[in-house]
Design an enzyme around this catalytic site. Structure first.
Site, short mmCIF file in Angstrom:
data_model
loop_
_atom_site.label_atom_id
_atom_site.label_comp_id
_atom_site.label_asym_id
_atom_site.label_seq_id
_atom_site.Cartn_x
_atom_site.Cartn_y
_atom_site.Cartn_z
N GLY A 109 -8.71 7.42 4.91
CA GLY A 109 -8.97 6.96 3.55
C GLY A 109 -8.18 7.75 2.53
O GLY A 109 -8.59 7.91 1.38
N GLY A 111 -5.40 6.80 1.40
CA GLY A 111 -4.65 5.88 0.54
C GLY A 111 -3.31 5.48 1.11
O GLY A 111 -2.32 5.43 0.37
N SER A 112 -3.26 5.18 2.43
CA SER A 112 -1.96 4.82 3.00
C SER A 112 -1.43 3.50 2.41
O SER A 112 -0.22 3.39 2.19
CB SER A 112 -2.03 4.75 4.52
OG SER A 112 -3.11 3.95 4.92
N SER A 113 -2.31 2.54 2.10
CA SER A 113 -1.82 1.27 1.56
C SER A 113 -1.19 1.46 0.19
O SER A 113 -0.15 0.88 -0.12
CB SER A 113 -2.94 0.24 1.40
OG SER A 113 -3.82 0.30 2.45
N ALA A 115 0.11 4.27 -0.96
CA ALA A 115 1.34 5.06 -0.81
C ALA A 115 2.48 4.18 -0.30
O ALA A 115 3.62 4.31 -0.76
CB ALA A 115 1.09 6.25 0.12
N ASP A 156 -5.43 5.35 -6.96
CA ASP A 156 -4.67 5.84 -5.81
C ASP A 156 -3.16 5.65 -6.02
O ASP A 156 -2.35 6.47 -5.58
CB ASP A 156 -5.15 5.16 -4.51
CG ASP A 156 -5.47 3.68 -4.70
OD1 ASP A 156 -5.22 3.14 -5.79
OD2 ASP A 156 -5.98 3.07 -3.74
#
Ligand code: MEV
Length: 327
Positions: A109, A111-113, A115, A156
C-alpha cells in the site's frame, strides 16, 4: 529528440488524515525511499511493448489503436491509461517500449499505482520534450487515476511528484511542503492487501447513513491534521504520537481498522511508542508508529510478535527524479 528516458518516483505513507481527505479535508503524507523506476524508449513500430515484472507482465505488446481505445489488461490499467491520456492531450502517437522496476511490493500500500502513473507521464514528457509543470503533471496524473478507479484525493500523486512531507488538500487545492526532519517512524505490514476503492466505498456508505456524525468525525480529523502540521514543524513527537492515537480512534469509528491492524497498533504502543495508527485506506496494508530512539527496537519486536512484518523505510524521501536520458 531523446531516444530513451528513465525516471523514478517514490512511494508514500499517509501520516494523518486518510479518508477525510477524500471529502475536502487536509492530510499529511510523507514520501518514502522505496521507488518505482519507469524506463520509456521510442521505437519505430506502431505498438507499445510493456514489461512490468512487479505485476507479472512480460513482453506484452499492444497496438496503438488498442491503446487509444483503452483496451488494456487490468494489470497495466494505470500505465496504459497514462500513456493514452498523454498521447491524447499532446496529439502524439509513437511506438514505445515501457519497462517498470519497483523497489517495493504492490501489497504494502505504498502507492505503486500512483508512482507508475506519475513516472510514466514524466518519462513521456521528457522523451517527447513536452514541457509540463509539476502542477500540470499532477492534474493529468489525477485525471488518469480517477479515470481508472473513480475515487481518490490525489495525495499519493503529490507525494510521488514533490516528495518530502506535504500538507495536502483534496485534488491538490492546497499543497505545502513541511520541514519534517528525522521522523522516528516505524512501519508494520499486516500481511493483508487492502483494496482502497472498497474501503472508500465503505466510508461513503457510512456517510450516507449517518451524514451528521460522519461529518463530525471528518471535522475532528481535520483538526488533528492542522495540529499535527504545527507539531511536525516543531519536532514534537510526543504530541504527534498522541495525535496518531486520536486519529486512529476516529478511523476505528469509520470502521476501516481491522483486528490485525489494531493488534499491531496496540503492541507498538505497549512497547513504548509515542503513538500509532493505521496508514492509508485501512482494511490491511500498513500501520505506522512514532517511537523514541530508545524504544525503537522493542516496538519493532512487539510488532513482529503480534504477527506484523517490520518494513524499513526512510520518510521524507526525494520526489520525482529523471535518472537517465539518451539522445
Ligand atoms: C488511501 O491510501 C487514502 C484514502 O484517503 C484515499 C485517498 O485519499 O485517495 C482512503
Amino acid at each position: 529528440m531523446k531516444e530513451r528516458v528513465e525516471v523514478s518516483a517514490p512511494g508514500k505513507l499517509m501520516l494523518f488524515g486518510e479518508h477525510a481527505v477524500v471529502y475536502g479535508r487536509p492530510c499529511i503524507v510523507t514520501a518514502v525511499d522505496q521507488r518505482m523506476m519507469v524506463l520509456a524508449e521510442r521505437t519505430s513500430e506502431e505498438v507499445m511493448e510493456v514489461n512490468a515484472p512487479e505485476v507479472g507482465v512480460k513482453n506484452l505488446v499492444m497496438t496503438l489503436n488498442d491503446l487509444k481505445k483503452g483496451n488494456f489488461p487490468s494489470e497495466i490499467r494505470f500505465l496504459g491509461t497514462a500513456v493514452k491520456n498523454f498521447f491524447k492531450n499532446y496529439h502524439l502517437a509513437f511506438g514505445l517500449k515501457i519497462k517498470t522496476r519497483s523497489d517495493f511490493l504492490a501489497e504494502f500500500g505504498f502507492g505503486s499505482s500512483s508512482a507508475v502513473t506519475v513516472g510514466v507521464l514524466k518519462a513521456l514528457s521528457e522523451l517527447f520534450e513536452v514541457k509540463m509543470t509539476n502542477k500540470e503533471l499532477f492534474d493529468l496524473s489525477y485525471k488518469t487515476v480517477l479515470e481508472v478507479q473513480s475515487v481518490g484525493s490525489g495525495f499519493d500523486l503529490a507525494a510521488a511528484i514533490w516528495g518530502g512531507t506535504l500538507y495536502f488538500v483534496t485534488g491538490g487545492k492546497k499543497l505545502v511542503r513541511l520541514e519534517a526532519k528525522d521522523l522516528p517512524l516505524v512501519v508494520g505490514y499486516t500481511g493483508v492487501k487492502a483494496d482502497t476503492p472498497t474501503l472508500v466505498k465503505k466510508v461513503k456508505n457510512l456517510y450516507q447513513a449517518h451524514p451528521k456524525s460522519v461529518e463530525a468525525i471528518f471535522g475532528a480529523i481535520a483538526t488533528i491534521v492542522k495540529e499535527a502540521r504545527q507539531a511536525l514543524i516543531g519536532g514534537e513527537f510526543k504530541r504527534l504520537g498522541m495525535l496518531m492515537n486520536i486519529n486512529q480512534g476516529l478511523l476505528e469509528a469509520l470502521g476501516v481498522s481491522t483486528e490485525k491492524l489494531s493488534s499491531l497498533i496496540l503492541a507498538a504502543r505497549r512497547a513504548g511508542a509515542y503513538g500509532a495508527k493505521l496508514s492509508g485506506a485501512g482494511g490491511g496494508d500498513c500501520m505506522i508508529a512514532f517511537a523514541p530512539k530508545e524504544a525503537r527496537l522493542e516496538v519493532e519486536k512487539a510488532i513482529q510478535k503480534a504477527g506484523g512484518k517490520v518494513i524499513k523505510v526512510q520518510p521524507n524521501a526525494l520526489g520525482l527524479k529523471v535518472e537517465e536520458e539518451e539522445k
